[in-house]
Design an enzyme around this catalytic site. Structure first.
Site, short mmCIF file in Angstrom:
data_model
loop_
_atom_site.label_atom_id
_atom_site.label_comp_id
_atom_site.label_asym_id
_atom_site.label_seq_id
_atom_site.Cartn_x
_atom_site.Cartn_y
_atom_site.Cartn_z
N ASP A 1 6.63 -9.48 3.74
CA ASP A 1 5.95 -8.20 3.57
C ASP A 1 5.39 -8.12 2.15
O ASP A 1 6.13 -8.22 1.18
CB ASP A 1 6.91 -7.04 3.82
CG ASP A 1 6.17 -5.74 4.05
OD1 ASP A 1 4.97 -5.78 4.37
OD2 ASP A 1 6.80 -4.68 3.91
N HIS B 1 -0.88 2.85 -2.56
CA HIS B 1 0.52 3.03 -2.19
C HIS B 1 1.42 2.53 -3.32
O HIS B 1 2.42 3.18 -3.67
CB HIS B 1 0.85 2.27 -0.89
CG HIS B 1 2.33 2.22 -0.61
ND1 HIS B 1 3.02 3.31 -0.12
CD2 HIS B 1 3.24 1.23 -0.78
CE1 HIS B 1 4.31 2.98 0.02
NE2 HIS B 1 4.46 1.72 -0.38
CA CA Z 1 6.33 -2.38 3.57
#
Ligand code: CA
Length: 445
Positions: free
Chosen positions: A148, A155
């Site tokens: 990931d 973000h």
């Molecule tokens: Ca994530």
């Protein structure tokens, strides 16, 4: 949200399968929001208890092993023919980019309005092209490894602000793609139930930690990148080859427990806060299908560092993606009252600071071996505006300002019965729009 100004064509990879006027003899494909003839995503559906490799067309699917058995797919290599009989897409992902493109062309020929196959006897057509509701989607691949990333710069800035107000974006961010190795064992298909995890949290900074169910269950809107060609350990994939090592794209929800995360994440990053479940959408929208919807990489400012040479190929940073992304929430009370799901956010994959090619080149640059069926998450994709944020952490400003829903209910984080749906859609003038399908999950506690 369209980011049209960021969009550029990648003309080299466009062909007759992208023509806007092309139509299928399968009626449900005509003008279908997600799966018109120009998309042709692959997935795996369990049909009569057996997983089979299929392609979506409208509300139907092409059963590829059945198509192969009826000699309805021409021009395939033996490896491609063998891949169609597998219970997952790993063998398809292991094919060369040219072989995957040849399969797309064969399926397109089978489905296009002037196809010879359309004139085959109805029992043959019905054995090959079936209503999609005759099957049940399962994970498209045996996922060997899952990584990931953290490539959504808004973000990263917003989330960083909640955990480190003094330094939201760490100094390394614009130099090096940040990521961590996640769990593949708890990645499930869209629609899988979401069970609230237990974990160690420290609600008061002056009191000892406690073990309890998470009270800050959150979602993360991400893209899934499915890896195709692998590389032997020690042999990095260079930027200019990186795109051929990507099989396709999907949607991903990286469910997160913020209270567990806040206590455990230093110094090594996410652990139990994110390993209880991630959900992927069923369909692998191929790199070929995405060709018209590629975009310039996110623009770097005059003060921003240029990528190091290993993150730049002959075409610079490679191409980004123009995918309009949306997430909706429906609560149990909303469903009981017949209220429509409420949109929480609209954003776009163009807000990824690093391109897919850069993520791949970076991942392998130290010698790490990727394998067909590996999965990348891009990281949460947020825009700059308050209605374009990809997690509740951001939408509620760290759990401080509740969202008020159409039902009058309030939410800081997810409650039992809440259902999240992530969708993605690609539009570009002169091309047939396509979609990525749905990535959904309901919290059951
Ligand atoms: Ca994530």
């Amino acid at each position: 949200m369209s980011v049209a100004s960021h969009t550029v064509p990648s003309l080299a990879s466009l062909d007759h399968t992208h023509a806007a006027h092309a139509r299928s003899w399968v009626d449900s494909g005509a003008g279908h929001g997600d799966f018109p003839l120009q998309n042709l995503p692959l997935g795996v559906m369990e049909i009569d208890g057996t997983p089979r490799v299929v392609v979506a067309i409208g509300e139907h699917m092409v059963d590829l092993p059945a198509a192969r058995d009826h000699q309805a797919l021409g021009g395939l290599t033996p490896a491609t023919v063998a891949a169609l009989g597998q219970p997952d897409l790993n063998a398809w992902m292991a094919l060369s980019a040219a072989e995957r493109t040849a399969l797309r062309h064969a399926v397109f020929a089978l489905l296009s309005a002037d196809s010879d196959f359309a004139r085959r006897p109805a029992p043959v057509r019905d054995a090959v092209v079936r209503p999609r509701d005759e099957g049940r989607s399962v994970l498209p691949a045996r996922i060997g490894d899952y990584t990931d990333f953290y490539a959504g710069i808004h973000h990263a800035t917003n989330a960083g602000r909640f955990f480190r107000p003094d330094m939201p974006l760490l100094p390394n961010y614009k130099h090096v793609p940040i990521g961590y190795h996640g769990r593949s064992s708890t990645i499930e298909i869209s629609g899988s139930p979401v069970h609230r995890p237990q974990g160690q949290v420290r609600p008061q900074s002056d009191a000892p930690p406690v073990f309890q169910h998470s009270r800050k269950l959150d979602f993360e809107l991400e893209l899934a990148i499915w890896i195709s060609g692998g590389n032997p350990r020690g042999q990095p994939i260079a930027m200019d080859q990186a795109e051929t090592a990507i099989a396709g794209f999907g949607l991903l929800n990286d469910w997160s427990a913020r209270d567990i995360q806040a206590w455990e994440y230093q110094p090594l990053g996410p652990f139990l806060a994110k390993n209880f479940l991630s959900t992927v959408s069923p369909w692998v929208v191929t790199s070929d299908a995405m060709a018209p919807f590629r975009a310039m990489p996110m623009a770097r400012g005059a003060d921003d560092p240029q990528p190091l040479p290993y993150l730049q190929g002959a075409q610079g940073s490679g191409l980004g993606l123009d995918i309009a992304l949306e997430v909706t929430l429906s609560t149990e009370a909303m469903r009981a009252r017949g209220l429509e799901p409420q949109r929480l956010s609209r954003t776009n994959a163009a807000f990824l600071w690093w391109t897919p090619a850069q993520l791949l080149a970076h991942h392998t640059s130290g010698g790490c071996a990727l394998r067909p069926g590996d999965l990348f998450g891009t990281g949460t994709i947020s825009g700059e505006r308050p209605d374009s944020l990809g997690s509740l952490l951001e939408l509620t400003q760290g759990g401080r300002h509740a969202l008020t829903l159409a039902s009058g209910e309030e939410r800081l984080f997810l409650q039992a019965g809440d259902e999240l749906r992530i969708t993605g859609r690609c539009e570009r003038k002169g091309f047939q729009p396509i979609g990525l399908g749905v990535c959904s999950g309901r919290v059951l506690d």
